[in-house]
Enzyme design. Structure first.
Site, PDB file in Angstrom:
ATOM      1  N   GLY A 150      -6.510  -2.720 -32.662  1.00 57.62           N
ATOM      2  CA  GLY A 150      -5.282  -1.672 -32.593  1.00 57.62           C
ATOM      3  C   GLY A 150      -4.230  -1.855 -33.347  1.00 57.62           C
ATOM      4  N   GLY A 208      -0.169  -1.881 -32.156  1.00 54.21           N
ATOM      5  CA  GLY A 208       1.006  -2.180 -31.053  1.00 54.21           C
ATOM      6  C   GLY A 208       2.804  -1.616 -31.926  1.00 54.21           C
ATOM      7  N   GLY A 209       3.243  -0.707 -31.001  1.00 53.29           N
ATOM      8  CA  GLY A 209       4.496  -0.941 -30.788  1.00 53.29           C
ATOM      9  C   GLY A 209       5.043  -2.697 -31.414  1.00 53.29           C
ATOM     10  N   PHE A 210       4.427  -3.478 -31.151  1.00 53.76           N
ATOM     11  CA  PHE A 210       5.084  -5.097 -31.543  1.00 53.76           C
ATOM     12  C   PHE A 210       3.785  -5.703 -32.317  1.00 53.76           C
ATOM     13  CE2 PHE A 210       7.325  -4.172 -27.363  1.00 53.76           C
ATOM     14  CZ  PHE A 210       8.300  -3.949 -28.264  1.00 53.76           C
ATOM     15  N   GLY A 211       2.714  -5.145 -32.432  1.00 57.55           N
ATOM     16  CA  GLY A 211       2.162  -6.186 -33.703  1.00 57.55           C
ATOM     17  C   GLY A 211       0.190  -5.461 -33.434  1.00 57.55           C
ATOM     18  N   LYS A 245      -2.615 -10.623 -29.656  1.00 56.77           N
ATOM     19  CA  LYS A 245      -1.836  -9.461 -29.615  1.00 56.77           C
ATOM     20  C   LYS A 245      -0.937 -10.104 -30.960  1.00 56.77           C
ATOM     21  CE  LYS A 245       1.358  -7.564 -27.075  1.00 56.77           C
ATOM     22  NZ  LYS A 245       2.398  -6.609 -26.566  1.00 56.77           N
ATOM     23  N   ASP A 282       7.740   1.821 -20.392  1.00 62.18           N
ATOM     24  CA  ASP A 282       6.828   1.521 -21.051  1.00 62.18           C
ATOM     25  C   ASP A 282       5.759   2.854 -20.529  1.00 62.18           C
ATOM     26  OD1 ASP A 282       6.864   3.172 -23.573  1.00 62.18           O
ATOM     27  OD2 ASP A 282       5.712   1.563 -24.780  1.00 62.18           O
TER      28      ASP A 282
END
Length: 446
Positions: free
Chosen positions: A149, A151-154, A170, A270
Site C-alpha cells: 500500500g 501511506g502519507g509518508f511512504g 515502510k 492522525d
C-alpha cells in the site's frame, strides 16, 4: 545577487541548446598565395600575414605594416570574438558559482538532517529495536517486490526476516525541506511502546537518504477497506457487528494506553481507518505515528504553534482554530469518534451520493434518529445484541465529537461506556458545528 534553482536551470537550458556565432574575416588568399600563413595579432588587433622573415600587413614581401581596406573589418571581427569569448567565460564562471552554491546548500541541508537524526538515535540508545542497513532492507523485501500500500509518508512493502517472520516495510519519502522529523516521531513513539493494540516496530534503517521502518505484518490490512468497499457484501469484507464492536473497543484501549499508559503521553493526531491495521484475528493495531507528538503526562494542553495536522474529516476543531479550545489528547478522542461513526454507517460521514439532503452528513442523520427514538435502519443487525452494540457505539461516538474538548470523555471513559450498560448512557447534546452543504457528486473529492 539573488539566487534560485529556476534561474540556474534556465541558464543551463539556454547553453545546452547552443547558439550560432558569425563574423566577417579578412580575405587570407593573398597571404596564402605569397607563402605566408594568415593569423590574428591580439596586441595590434589586426590580421597579419605571418611570413618567414616577420609578420606583414597583408602579403609577404611588403615593406612595413600597411593597413588594407580589410583592416577595419578585421578589427571589428577581433573585437567581436574577444567579446564573445569573454561573455562565454563569464557565463561559465557564473554557472560554476551557482552550482557550487547549490551543492553546498543541499549538502548543508542533508548534513543537518543527518545530524538531527543521528543525535536522536544516540539520545535514545539503547533502542529496543534493531537498526538495519539498506542492503538488509532490499534483501528482506526481495528488492521491494510486493507492494502492500501507500501511506502519507511512504510506500509499504511485504518483507521477511531471517527467522521467517513476515514484516511490513515502510520506505519513507524524501520531501523537499524534510528534516527527518517524521522518521524521528515514528521511532521515538513506537520503539518505547508495548501494547496489543499498538503496532510493533521491529527495526529501522537510516542510511544517508535511505530511511525505512520495519513493522509486524498485518494480514488483514487496514480497517479502511472493510468500511468503504462498495462491493464489501460480495467480497465478504463486511464485518459483523460483534467484530466491529470489538475493533472499536480495541482501538479505544490502544489510545488509552498512548494517552495514559506510557511514561510520556503520546498524541497520535492522525487516527483514521487507514491507520488502523488488523491482524489475522481482526485485532486492531494503531499505526503510522508520523504526526505524533510526545508530551509530559501532566500537560493538559500543548502548544498550538505546531500547526494543523491530521486528515480532513477527522481533525478536531481546536486543531485548526484556537477559538474552540486548547489542543490536547482530547483531539485524538474527536478523531476516534468520527472514525467509529464511519464504521457504524459503513461510509464516509459526508456522503454526496444519497438522495435525501438530511442524510448527507451521517452524524446528523443518526443523531436525529436517536432523538426521535427511531430505528437506525442499518444493515446486518441480526438480533437484540447487535442493536445494543450499535447504539453504544453511536452514543459513545457522539460524546467523543463534542465541539467543546472539555465535554469529550477520556479514552478510559470511552472504554467504560462501551463495556457498560446501554441504559446508563445518555444521548449527548448535538455536537456539530454545521451541516455541510450539499455538493454535486462531480465536485466531491470522495
Amino acid at each position: 545577487m539573488g539566487y534560485s534553482r529556476e534561474s540556474e536551470n534556465m541558464t543551463t537550458e539556454l547553453l545546452s541548446r547552443g547558439f550560432m556565432l558569425s563574423w566577417f574575416a579578412s580575405n587570407c588568399s593573398p597571404c596564402n598565395s605569397s607563402g605566408g600563413k594568415c593569423g590574428f595579432d591580439f596586441e595590434s588587433s589586426y590580421f597579419q600575414c605571418y611570413c618567414s622573415d616577420r609578420p606583414h600587413a597583408n602579403i609577404c614581401g611588403l615593406k612595413g605594416k600597411s593597413r588594407t581596406p580589410s583592416a577595419g573589418k578585421s578589427r571589428t571581427l577581433a573585437a567581436g570574438i574577444a567579446a564573445t569569448v569573454a561573455g562565454i567565460g563569464f557565463i561559465v564562471v557564473i554557472l560554476y558559482c551557482l552550482r557550487k552554491r547549490s551543492i553546498i546548500f543541499f549538502w548543508k541541508e542533508h548534513n543537518k538532517t543527518q545530524q538531527n537524526v543521528e543525535a536522536f538515535l544516540r539520545d535514545y540508545e539503547p533502542l529496543r529495536v534493531k537498526r538495519y542497513s539498506y542492503l538488509n532492507v532490499k534483501k528482506m523485501t526481495n528488492s521491494f517486490k510486493i507492494k502492500l500500500g501507500r501511506g502519507g509518508f511512504g510506500d509499504v512493502y511485504k518483507g521477511e526476516l531471517d527467522d521467517g517472520s513476515l514484516v511490513a516495510v515502510k520506505v519513507l519519502n524524501q520531501t523537499k525541506g524534510e528534516d527527518g522529523q517524521e522518521f524521528i516521531n515514528e521511532v521515538a513513539t513506537i520503539s518505547g511502546t508495548s501494547h496489543v493494540n499498538v503496532v510493533t516496530l521491529f527495526g529501522f534503517c537510516f542510511e544517508r537518504d535511505k530511511r525505512a521502518l520495519i513493522y509486524e505484518f498485518m494480514p488483514n490490512g487496514s480497517l479502511e477497506k472493510f468500511i468503504f468497499d462498495e462491493n464489501a457484501a460480495e467480497t465478504r469484507h463486511r464485518l459483523n457487528w460483534e467484530t466491529n464492536y470489538q475493533i472499536s473497543l480495541g482501538i479505544a484501549r490502544g489510545l488509552e494506553y498512548l494517552h495514559s499508559g506510557c511514561n510520556t503521553r503520546i498524541l497520535h493526531f492522525d487516527i483514521k481507518p487507514h491507520n488502523i491495521l488488523l491482524d489475522v484475528e481482526f485485532v486492531p493495531k494503531i499505526s503510522d505515528f508520523g504526526l505524533a507528538k510526545i508530551c509530559k503526562r501532566e500537560e493538559s494542553v500543548i502548544s498550538s504553534t505546531m500547526g494543523p495536522r491530521g486528515t480532513a474529516g477527522y481533525i478536531a476543531p481546536e486543531v485548526f482554530s484556537k477559538n474552540f479550545g486548547g489542543i490536547s489528547y482530547k483531539s485524538d478522542v474527536y478523531s476516534y469518534g468520527m472514525m467509529i461513526l464511519e464504521m457504524v454507517g459503513g461510509r464516509k460521514n459526508i456522503n454526496v451520493r444519497v438522495d435525501n439532503t438530511s442524510e448527507i452528513y451521517f452524524p446528523h442523520w443518526v443523531y436525529k434518529r436517536l432523538e426521535l427514538d427511531e430505528e437506525l435502519q442499518l444493515e446486518r443487525i441480526r438480533d437484540e445484541e447487535d442493536r445494543v452494540r450499535v447504539r453504544k457505539m453511536i452514543i459513545t461516538s457522539l460524546w467523543c465529537i463534542q465541539t467543546d474538548p472539555s465535554s469529550r470523555p477520556t479514552m478510559s471513559k470511552v472504554i467504560e461506556m462501551l463495556e457498560g450498560s446501554l441504559d446508563s448512557l445518555q444521548v449527548p447534546p448535538k455536537p456539530f458545528l454545521y451541516s455541510p452543504p450539499r455538493s454535486p457528486p462531480a465536485e466531491s473529492s470522495g
